[in-house]
Design a protein around this motif. Structure first.
Motif, PDB file in Angstrom:
ATOM      1  N   LYS A  11       7.469  29.563 -16.626  1.00 20.81           N
ATOM      2  CA  LYS A  11       8.637  29.971 -17.514  1.00 20.81           C
ATOM      3  C   LYS A  11       9.437  30.870 -17.111  1.00 20.81           C
ATOM      4  O   LYS A  11      10.541  31.161 -17.901  1.00 20.81           O
ATOM      5  CB  LYS A  11       7.800  30.091 -18.997  1.00 20.81           C
ATOM      6  CG  LYS A  11       7.092  29.240 -19.645  1.00 20.81           C
ATOM      7  CD  LYS A  11       6.682  29.739 -20.860  1.00 20.81           C
ATOM      8  CE  LYS A  11       5.364  29.070 -21.236  1.00 20.81           C
ATOM      9  NZ  LYS A  11       4.884  29.498 -22.523  1.00 20.81           N
ATOM     10  N   ALA A  40      15.565  15.238 -28.532  1.00 18.96           N
ATOM     11  CA  ALA A  40      14.354  16.095 -28.902  1.00 18.96           C
ATOM     12  C   ALA A  40      13.302  15.296 -29.310  1.00 18.96           C
ATOM     13  O   ALA A  40      13.490  14.112 -29.333  1.00 18.96           O
ATOM     14  CB  ALA A  40      14.983  16.703 -30.286  1.00 18.96           C
ATOM     15  N   ASP A 241      12.452  19.598 -27.431  1.00 16.07           N
ATOM     16  CA  ASP A 241      13.733  20.393 -27.659  1.00 16.07           C
ATOM     17  C   ASP A 241      13.457  21.639 -27.592  1.00 16.07           C
ATOM     18  O   ASP A 241      14.455  22.783 -27.849  1.00 16.07           O
ATOM     19  CB  ASP A 241      14.318  20.015 -29.040  1.00 16.07           C
ATOM     20  CG  ASP A 241      13.495  20.241 -30.310  1.00 16.07           C
ATOM     21  OD1 ASP A 241      12.141  20.727 -30.075  1.00 16.07           O
ATOM     22  OD2 ASP A 241      13.792  19.968 -31.571  1.00 16.07           O
ATOM     23  N   THR A 242      12.006  22.331 -27.385  1.00 20.28           N
ATOM     24  CA  THR A 242      11.982  23.553 -27.406  1.00 20.28           C
ATOM     25  C   THR A 242      11.212  23.970 -25.891  1.00 20.28           C
ATOM     26  O   THR A 242      11.214  25.290 -25.448  1.00 20.28           O
ATOM     27  CB  THR A 242      11.049  24.507 -28.304  1.00 20.28           C
ATOM     28  OG1 THR A 242       9.920  23.504 -28.099  1.00 20.28           O
ATOM     29  CG2 THR A 242      11.933  24.228 -29.644  1.00 20.28           C
ATOM     30  N   ASP A 243      10.979  23.034 -25.124  1.00 20.56           N
ATOM     31  CA  ASP A 243      10.558  23.158 -23.728  1.00 20.56           C
ATOM     32  C   ASP A 243      11.375  23.777 -23.003  1.00 20.56           C
ATOM     33  O   ASP A 243      12.565  23.590 -22.954  1.00 20.56           O
ATOM     34  CB  ASP A 243       9.965  21.804 -23.249  1.00 20.56           C
ATOM     35  CG  ASP A 243       9.289  21.852 -21.882  1.00 20.56           C
ATOM     36  OD1 ASP A 243       8.166  22.056 -21.627  1.00 20.56           O
ATOM     37  OD2 ASP A 243      10.031  21.613 -20.804  1.00 20.56           O
ATOM     38  N   ASN A 244      11.021  24.729 -21.966  1.00 25.81           N
ATOM     39  CA  ASN A 244      11.932  25.704 -21.280  1.00 25.81           C
ATOM     40  C   ASN A 244      12.483  24.813 -20.036  1.00 25.81           C
ATOM     41  O   ASN A 244      13.384  25.344 -19.545  1.00 25.81           O
ATOM     42  CB  ASN A 244      11.061  26.632 -20.492  1.00 25.81           C
ATOM     43  CG  ASN A 244       9.842  26.335 -19.629  1.00 25.81           C
ATOM     44  OD1 ASN A 244      10.163  25.482 -19.007  1.00 25.81           O
ATOM     45  ND2 ASN A 244       8.991  27.303 -19.482  1.00 25.81           N
ATOM     46  N   SER A 247      14.535  21.356 -22.861  1.00 28.18           N
ATOM     47  CA  SER A 247      15.328  21.557 -23.886  1.00 28.18           C
ATOM     48  C   SER A 247      16.840  21.478 -24.074  1.00 28.18           C
ATOM     49  O   SER A 247      17.460  21.090 -24.965  1.00 28.18           O
ATOM     50  CB  SER A 247      14.863  23.049 -24.397  1.00 28.18           C
ATOM     51  OG  SER A 247      15.416  24.144 -23.355  1.00 28.18           O
TER      52      SER A 247
END
Length: 273
Positions: A11, A40, A241-244, A247
């Motif tokens: 990350k 998403a 939708d929040t994966d680095n 997203s």
């Protein structure tokens, strides 16, 4: 370095210049490229046997028939010489079945069977035909979330890594197993595309480095099977939708998957380069 710290590295520094540059380009270019940024994660997954990619993801991609797949980080475990060991120059790396180790290693990666079919196309020429004679290096974690050649306990294994040359249709096929979901990342598969097999096995410069995302419903089904217990909690805590990596738009990277957990799955993706 602990396994958790290694994955945290995925990350941080490794998710720097290529991805930041691409995000800056997406912002500046307005509506055209931003069309791919709306995908998403679906809420919830199916528990059924036969599965395919999310219909809602496909609906967000009206103009993606011929588009370049985004550049992404290779992560901290590429084994391409950029972070320690270089498996690309080793005899035996060119293979279709990547479930076993090669050379002096003898390990076998257990898990739900997964066939990975990638088709490389040339965006500059309109994606009309597959790109013959290119090469794809592919790698991913095992069902425990470990990467061969790096993770504790499998440092001496080299399974789940392989190189294939594209055929007359631009296609490569790998026989593998479904990867785990480890803490902080959506389930994914890494790959690099090279201009030729010679370039790949000489660890030359890749023309594309990216990642393939696996559909939510299929992951839910697989992680409910024996051997994937570590993935259940991890998967409940991540989203596309929040994966680095995914997203900022996963449409061009979300594989189409068919099959079932008993007989195995086939994941397919077109790679525009």
């Amino acid at each position: 370095m602990s396994e958790e710290e290694l994955h945290d590295h995925d990350k941080g520094l490794s998710f720097d210049l290529p991805t930041l540059a691409r995000r800056r380009m997406l912002v500046l270019s307005g509506g055209g490229l931003l069309a791919v940024a709306g995908c998403a994660a679906e809420a919830g997954g199916s528990g059924g046997g036969t599965a395919s990619s999310s219909p809602s993801a496909a609906a967000t991609q009206p103009d993606a028939e011929c588009a370049e797949i985004p550049d992404e980080t290779g992560g901290p475990y590429p084994a391409d010489g950029s972070n320690g060991v270089n498996v690309l120059t080793q005899s035996g790396i060119v293979r279709s079945d990547i479930t076993t180790s090669f050379g002096t290693a003898s390990g076998v990666a257990e898990g739900v069977p997964l066939t990975i079919e990638l088709t490389v196309v040339d965006v500059a020429s309109g994606c009309g035909a597959g790109l013959q004679g290119a090469a794809v290096y592919l790698w991913h974690c095992d069902r425990d979330g470990n990467y061969s050649l790096y993770s504790p306990g499998v440092e001496n294994e080299n399974y789940l890594r392989g190189v294939q040359e594209t055929d007359a249709n631009g296609k490569v096929t790998f026989t593998s197993i479904f990867p785990a979901c480890y803490a902080g990342r959506w389930p994914h598969i890494h790959f690099e595309v090279y201009q030729s097999l010679d370039q790949a096995t000489a660890a030359g410069n890749a023309i594309k480095t990216s990642q393939l995302a696996l559909p939510e419903d299929v992951c839910d089904t697989v992680y409910d099977t024996e051997g994937y217990g570590r993935s259940i909690q991890n998967f409940a805590q991540v989203a596309l939708d929040t994966d680095n990596v995914f997203s900022d738009g996963s449409t061009l990277q979300l594989a189409t998957v068919s099959g079932d957990a008993d007989q195995g799955y086939v994941a397919s993706l077109r790679l525009g380069v």
